[in-house]
Design an enzyme around this catalytic site. Sequence first.
Site, PDB file in Angstrom:
ATOM      1  CG  HIS A   5      -4.546  -0.096   3.740  1.00  0.00           C
ATOM      2  ND1 HIS A   5      -3.721  -0.945   3.058  1.00  0.00           N
ATOM      3  CD2 HIS A   5      -5.508   0.305   2.843  1.00  0.00           C
ATOM      4  CE1 HIS A   5      -4.154  -1.077   1.811  1.00  0.00           C
ATOM      5  NE2 HIS A   5      -5.233  -0.321   1.661  1.00  0.00           N
ATOM      6  CG  HIS A  19      -6.555   0.283  -1.749  1.00  0.00           C
ATOM      7  ND1 HIS A  19      -6.686  -0.491  -0.621  1.00  0.00           N
ATOM      8  CD2 HIS A  19      -7.623  -0.071  -2.536  1.00  0.00           C
ATOM      9  CE1 HIS A  19      -7.755  -1.260  -0.707  1.00  0.00           C
ATOM     10  NE2 HIS A  19      -8.333  -1.021  -1.856  1.00  0.00           N
ATOM     11  CB  CYS A  66      -0.973  -0.015   1.168  1.00  0.00           C
ATOM     12  SG  CYS A  66      -0.211   0.094   2.822  1.00  0.00           S
TER      13      CYS A  66
END
Length: 253
Positions: free
Chosen positions: A200, A212, A146
């Site tokens: 994240h 993402h 990520c």
Amino acid sequence: MSQSAWAQQQAAGSANKAPPPGTMTGAFGQAQMQKPGAQSTAPAATGATAALASNVKPTTSAQATAPTLTSAATPPVLSADAAALQADPVSRFLQEHGLLAQAQGESNKLLNQVRDGASDMVLSAMNFLGVRYTRGGNTAESGFDCSGFTRHIFESSVGLILPRRADEQAKLSSLLQVKKEELKPGDLVFFNTMRRTFSHVGIYVGEGKFIHSPRVGGAVRVEDMREAYWSKRFTGARRADLKNAANGKTSGE
């Protein structure tokens, strides 16, 4: 005198004038109307009689106002706005990836947002849709995690170098904190997906959606932040100073 008696007299030639009003609608009446001079002596007909005598079908109001149908083979004519939408590469790209709402007002709102300084960043991120997730990955060839994905996009599109970890990106003092209702395309969005705040990160693209690199076994994709899973795990957003980035400064300066 009855109509039948009068009709017999006419057939025998005993009379030479038109029948009384109301007797011209039958088969005999039509034959009389076709005789020379019959129309000159017959009273003016109205309504259905006039329509029948002139051999013209009455036109209803619905028929008079009904629009003319075009051939199915005729291609539809696009409005100026629709033609511009198809010709615009940003609009077309967002449409192909399902990022434009069906409502024209919402579409225009997103287009106006994406055409700001973050447009290059968002479009750059879209080019990596489908790239596999790789823990610690930093490139399209090796795959992304990520934060590796967001770092790569910021550096390659606007020249802004972010820290490597998601939590470090969230805590960077040079990035401005942004409220959820004030998000714009290009903002970093953070989530708690590992029982840890800012574990994240993704990039907001508009209309409640973000792009993402999700997890092992997944690939770069667009998802909706309004879905229950992401909505309850949202922990904040950050906005970079793109003016400084354009001048060659990094986020760490």
